[in-house]
Design a protein around this motif. Structure first.
Motif, mmCIF file in Angstrom:
data_model
loop_
_atom_site.group_PDB
_atom_site.id
_atom_site.type_symbol
_atom_site.label_atom_id
_atom_site.label_comp_id
_atom_site.label_asym_id
_atom_site.label_seq_id
_atom_site.Cartn_x
_atom_site.Cartn_y
_atom_site.Cartn_z
ATOM 1 N N ALA A 119 0.857 -1.183 0.000
ATOM 2 C CA ALA A 119 0.000 0.000 0.000
ATOM 3 C C ALA A 119 0.891 1.230 0.000
ATOM 4 N N SER A 120 0.590 2.179 -0.882
ATOM 5 C CA SER A 120 1.407 3.389 -0.979
ATOM 6 C C SER A 120 0.826 4.494 -0.098
ATOM 7 N N ALA A 121 1.725 5.230 0.529
ATOM 8 C CA ALA A 121 1.297 6.369 1.358
ATOM 9 C C ALA A 121 0.571 7.416 0.516
ATOM 10 N N ALA A 122 0.778 7.350 -0.813
ATOM 11 C CA ALA A 122 0.084 8.308 -1.695
ATOM 12 C C ALA A 122 -1.419 8.037 -1.697
ATOM 13 N N GLY A 123 -1.808 6.781 -1.444
ATOM 14 C CA GLY A 123 -3.225 6.433 -1.543
ATOM 15 C C GLY A 123 -3.915 6.226 -0.200
ATOM 16 N N GLU A 124 -3.155 5.875 0.823
ATOM 17 C CA GLU A 124 -3.763 5.511 2.115
ATOM 18 C C GLU A 124 -2.847 5.942 3.255
ATOM 19 N N THR A 125 -3.422 6.413 4.344
ATOM 20 C CA THR A 125 -2.582 6.674 5.518
ATOM 21 C C THR A 125 -2.347 5.331 6.215
ATOM 22 N N LEU A 126 -1.389 5.332 7.127
ATOM 23 C CA LEU A 126 -1.121 4.092 7.873
ATOM 24 C C LEU A 126 -2.340 3.728 8.728
ATOM 25 N N ALA A 127 -3.000 4.751 9.267
ATOM 26 C CA ALA A 127 -4.210 4.493 10.072
ATOM 27 C C ALA A 127 -5.293 3.857 9.205
ATOM 28 N N ASP A 128 -5.423 4.306 7.928
ATOM 29 C CA ASP A 128 -6.402 3.695 7.003
ATOM 30 C C ASP A 128 -6.077 2.214 6.798
ATOM 31 N N VAL A 129 -4.795 1.927 6.624
ATOM 32 C CA VAL A 129 -4.383 0.530 6.402
ATOM 33 C C VAL A 129 -4.782 -0.298 7.622
ATOM 34 N N GLY A 130 -4.494 0.242 8.817
ATOM 35 C CA GLY A 130 -4.846 -0.463 10.051
ATOM 36 C C GLY A 130 -6.339 -0.723 10.134
ATOM 37 N N ALA A 131 -7.144 0.312 9.809
ATOM 38 C CA ALA A 131 -8.601 0.169 9.895
ATOM 39 C C ALA A 131 -9.088 -0.872 8.878
ATOM 40 N N ARG A 132 -8.502 -0.859 7.693
ATOM 41 C CA ARG A 132 -8.897 -1.796 6.638
ATOM 42 C C ARG A 132 -8.598 -3.240 7.043
ATOM 43 N N LEU A 133 -7.478 -3.433 7.743
ATOM 44 C CA LEU A 133 -7.052 -4.815 8.046
ATOM 45 C C LEU A 133 -7.712 -5.376 9.306
ATOM 46 N N GLY A 134 -8.358 -4.532 10.079
ATOM 47 C CA GLY A 134 -8.988 -5.037 11.306
ATOM 48 C C GLY A 134 -8.067 -4.849 12.480
ATOM 49 N N ASN A 135 -7.419 -5.890 12.913
ATOM 50 C CA ASN A 135 -6.504 -5.760 14.048
ATOM 51 C C ASN A 135 -5.069 -6.014 13.581
ATOM 52 N N VAL A 136 -4.227 -4.983 13.645
ATOM 53 C CA VAL A 136 -2.813 -5.175 13.263
ATOM 54 C C VAL A 136 -2.068 -5.738 14.470
ATOM 55 N N ASP A 137 -1.552 -6.949 14.318
ATOM 56 C CA ASP A 137 -0.919 -7.641 15.451
ATOM 57 C C ASP A 137 0.556 -7.287 15.592
ATOM 58 N N VAL A 138 1.216 -7.106 14.445
ATOM 59 C CA VAL A 138 2.630 -6.718 14.477
ATOM 60 C C VAL A 138 2.814 -5.561 13.508
ATOM 61 N N LEU A 139 3.406 -4.495 13.995
ATOM 62 C CA LEU A 139 3.745 -3.376 13.129
ATOM 63 C C LEU A 139 5.256 -3.228 13.153
#
Ligand code: BGC
Length: 359
Positions: free
Chosen positions: A226-246
């Protein structure tokens, strides 16, 4: 013989002549250096922001990501023979009795800070035609890994990190298997491959556009980009549900707070980057503290690497090749002679992993 010297006082980087090293103790091994990888730490050292020459020397021989060939072994060395390929470890233990980790061979966990590191801190590095090293710090690699074994040292960052993540995840009965890596440089890509091989549903978020070669390389290992140009990191987290390891692999300090905001319940934020200098940021510390507590989160800093991480890296490199053929080869985007050092070390960053080929 030729070596690459960094002269902090003079603020110069140049090829120097050294006497070829000789075997001094029964467990020494004389090595012909084949390849040395160039990383962000080397570039910082060449900007004189980091690194220290050995005591009494005006220069530091650079280089810590190394693949070498055994040329000669001391009389007590039985486990290696001329012609074997080896990767040397970077860090050496401190001399203090009170440092239990160093005394136990875990110099990555040194508590005195008086460890030394080849090519970085108080010890000459491997960007030389030949080096002599104690057999205890050498890790043998199979000839089949000749083209990619220069990646073992940066891979130890991910191996040590994964071992630590496994330990801390024991506390919550292991948790889910969603991982997000921040940064698509060599450390990020190798981190993503290690996580994917370990069974994590792995995603990489970085500044490069979706069409970047890193995204295509990662896709061959089933890692989504996922590119930062299209999504924030918070968006990625919300899309994936629960981020277990970052897994932070940028060294950019502001990323920590974005990463914490995207981290899920019982999540582990792994920090591998080493930002230079000082950088102040304004943060909402109350929200951060509340989230850490309410979500049982852990922030884990980790520096590579002891012997077992090198052995794990060598095993995983072979596993990557058999599971995703060509993926690690595609990471090495350029091989250059020693004379190209200026361009590689002080010029603009380019490619993914650049390597100096010494023979
Ligand atoms: C090396 C580590 C070292 C760190 C800090 C990294 O580039 O891979 O071995 O501990 O720099 O000096």
């Amino acid at each position: 013989m030729k070596a690459l010297g960094v002269f902090p006082r003079e603020r110069a980087v140049r090829v120097v002549e050294h006497d070829p090293p000789r075997i001094g103790s029964a467990t020494d091994v004389r090595l012909g250096v084949l390849e040395v990888g160039v990383c962000g730490t080397d570039r910082e050292i060449c900007r004189f922001e980091f690194g220290a020459p050995p005591a009494g020397s005006e220069h530091l021989v650079l280089g810590h990501e190394c693949l070498a060939e055994v040329l000669e072994v001391g009389p007590a060395v039985t486990q290696l023979a001329p012609g074997d390929l080896v990767v040397p470890a970077v860090r050496r233990p401190c001399p203090h009795d009170r440092c239990a980790p160093c005394r136990a061979g875990r110099q990555d966990l040194c508590i005195t800070g008086e460890f030394t590191e080849h090519g970085i801190k108080d010890l000459h590095g491997f960007l030389a035609e030949e080096v002599v090293e104690d057999v205890h710090y050498l890790h043998r690699v199979a000839p089949a890994l000749r083209d990619v074994a220069v990646l073992v040292e940066p891979l130890t960052i991910a191996e040590k990190a994964l071992a630590q993540v496994r330990e801390v995840r024991e506390r919550t009965g292991r948790g889910g298997r969603t991982a997000v890596v921040v940064g698509a440089g060599p450390v990020g890509i190798l981190g993503a491959l290690v996580l994917a091989l370990a069974g994590f549903d792995t995603h990489v978020w970085s500044l490069e556009p979706e069409s970047c070669p890193q995204a295509a390389l990662l896709a061959t290992a089933g890692v989504r980009y996922a590119s930062a140009a299209g999504e924030t990191l918070a968006d990625v987290g919300a899309r994936l549900g629960n981020v277990d390891v970052l897994y932070e692999a940028t060294g950019a300090p502001q990323v920590i707070f974005q990463a914490l905001a995207a981290l899920g319940h019982n999540g582990v934020l792994v920090l591998t980057g080493l930002p230079g200098g000082k950088r102040s940021l304004e943060i909402d510390a109350a929200t951060m503290m509340r989230t850490l507590v309410l979500r049982n989160q852990i922030v884990l800093g980790t520096i590579n690497a002891a012997g077992d991480a090198f052995e794990a890296g060598i095993r995983d490199l072979a596993a990557f090749e058999s599971r995703w053929p060509g993926v690690t080869r595609a990471l090495v985007t350029g091989r250059f002679p020693l004379d190209a050092h200026g361009d590689l070390l002080v010029g603009p960053a380019r490619g993914i992993k650049n390597v100096i080929a010494m023979r």
